[in-house]
Structures are given as C-alpha cells and as structure tokens.
Design a protein around this motif. Structure first.
Motif, PDB file in Angstrom:
ATOM      1  N   GLY A  28       0.844  -1.193   0.000  1.00 22.69           N
ATOM      2  CA  GLY A  28       0.000   0.000   0.000  1.00 22.69           C
ATOM      3  C   GLY A  28       0.877   1.240   0.000  1.00 22.69           C
ATOM      4  O   GLY A  28       2.061   1.174  -0.332  1.00 22.69           O
ATOM      5  N   VAL A  29       0.300   2.369   0.383  1.00 24.24           N
ATOM      6  CA  VAL A  29       1.021   3.643   0.418  1.00 24.24           C
ATOM      7  C   VAL A  29       2.245   3.524   1.333  1.00 24.24           C
ATOM      8  O   VAL A  29       2.187   2.900   2.385  1.00 24.24           O
ATOM      9  CB  VAL A  29       0.100   4.778   0.918  1.00 24.24           C
ATOM     10  N   HIS A  56       2.262   1.609  -5.758  1.00 19.76           N
ATOM     11  CA  HIS A  56       1.588   2.411  -4.745  1.00 19.76           C
ATOM     12  C   HIS A  56       2.287   3.764  -4.598  1.00 19.76           C
ATOM     13  O   HIS A  56       3.476   3.893  -4.878  1.00 19.76           O
ATOM     14  CB  HIS A  56       1.603   1.680  -3.401  1.00 19.76           C
ATOM     15  N   LYS A 169       0.179   8.571  -7.788  1.00 20.79           N
ATOM     16  CA  LYS A 169       1.450   8.362  -8.469  1.00 20.79           C
ATOM     17  C   LYS A 169       1.714   9.517  -9.426  1.00 20.79           C
ATOM     18  O   LYS A 169       0.827   9.968 -10.140  1.00 20.79           O
ATOM     19  CB  LYS A 169       1.430   7.054  -9.269  1.00 20.79           C
TER      20      LYS A 169
END
Length: 191
Positions: A28-29, A56, A169
């Motif tokens: 994830g982030v 991510h 992104k």
C-alpha cells in the motif's frame, strides 16, 4: 494501510538497498521518512527508481534534513512533505574519492543530476535550479515550500499517516530511463 520506511543517517549502499527493498515489498502507500545528510548518489538513484516504479504512492516526509543525495530521494516522492524545522539542500554531486572518473563523466553526472532536479520541479525555472545547485543552497521548511521542493509542511504529530489528499502516483521521469535500463541489464534490482 500505510507502510513507514525510514532513511536516517548517511545514505550508504546497504541503506539504499534496504530502503529500495522495503518500497518494493509494500502492499500500500509508503511513508518514506527522511533525516539524512546524503551519501551515495547511486543509492539515491536505486531508491528513486523504486519510488517511480512502485504500484503504490510513496510519500516522502522530511523529518530533519534531506541533503545532497537524500534531497534527490525526497524529490522523487509522489507527495512531498517537510516537518517544521526541517531543511533541504541541493547541489551538484561531488566526485567520489573511491572512483576515478574522467572530467567528461563528472560533467555528464552533473548534467544528469541537474535534469533530474528540473524534472522533479516542473514549475521552477532551470536558471534558478542551476543557481541553487551551484550555491549548495539550504532551504528551511518554509523556503522549500515556497520554491516548490515540497507540497506541504507537516506537523511532527501529524506525520504518521495524515495526508492532505490521497497520494497519487506521479508520471515516471525521463531522466531515470537510462539508469532503469542499466539496473535491469546488470540485474541490480534483485531482492
């Protein structure tokens, strides 16, 4: 879920590999927290590659300082933050005493680094960027925000996972293309 990765102290080959691997394995982030005086340019490039190629978003958060090669890593973030009291410094890379390089190679590396900074800062004037790099310019948090080096100033207490907007992104930069090819040819990105 946000994965916190730390880049603290001098940026060595081992630390660069550790940070790049952590970004690569994220689900994830990523909140990449930076407090580094800089270090190995090649390690900064390896981390920037992982940031750009991560599926991510990677948010870079400068907790203390992001100087030299660490500034390049901070600028590669999809969202860039700095804590009040933090600082950044940009300059042209110095030749490593470890390697013998020709004047042409040093000039090529300096030009490439300049292009990278300009590409990460599309609203900055190239003449301003060249002057900052020539002067080894240090920016306070507020100066970094005004110059467009960061997207916002974050409070230390809000650092964990509070984002102004959901990180997205950025488009890949052209300057890393030759490095991407080099790393793939020499299988330097193997975990």
């Amino acid at each position: 879920m946000t994965k916190v990765v730390e880049l603290t102290g001098p940026l060595t080959e081992a630390q660069g590999a550790r940070v790049a691997a952590a970004i690569r394995s994220a689900k994830g982030v990523v909140d990449l927290r930076i407090n580094s005086p800089g270090g190995r340019y090649g390690s900064a490039i390896a981390i920037a590659l992982e940031i750009e190629e991560s599926a991510h978003a990677v948010v870079t958060t400068i907790l203390g300082e992001a100087c030299s090669a660490a500034a390049l890593v901070a600028l590669a973030g999809d969202q860039r933050r700095i804590c009040e009291g933090g600082s950044m410094m940009v300059h042209f890379p110095a030749p490593s005493p470890r390697y013998r390089t020709s004047a042409d190679e040093r000039a090529r590396t300096a030009a490439e680094h300049f292009r990278a900074i300009c590409e990460y800062l599309p609203d900055a004037q190239p003449a301003d960027v060249r002057q900052w790099m020539s002067e080894e310019r240090h920016f306070t948090a507020r100066e970094a925000l005004a110059a467009g080096l960061v997207d916002r100033i974050a409070s230390v207490s809000a650092t964990p996972t509070v984002f102004v907007r959901e990180p997205r992104k950025r488009a890949p930069t052209a300057w890393l293309r030759s490095w991407r090819d080099f790393h793939e040819r020499h299988d330097l990105r193997a975990a």
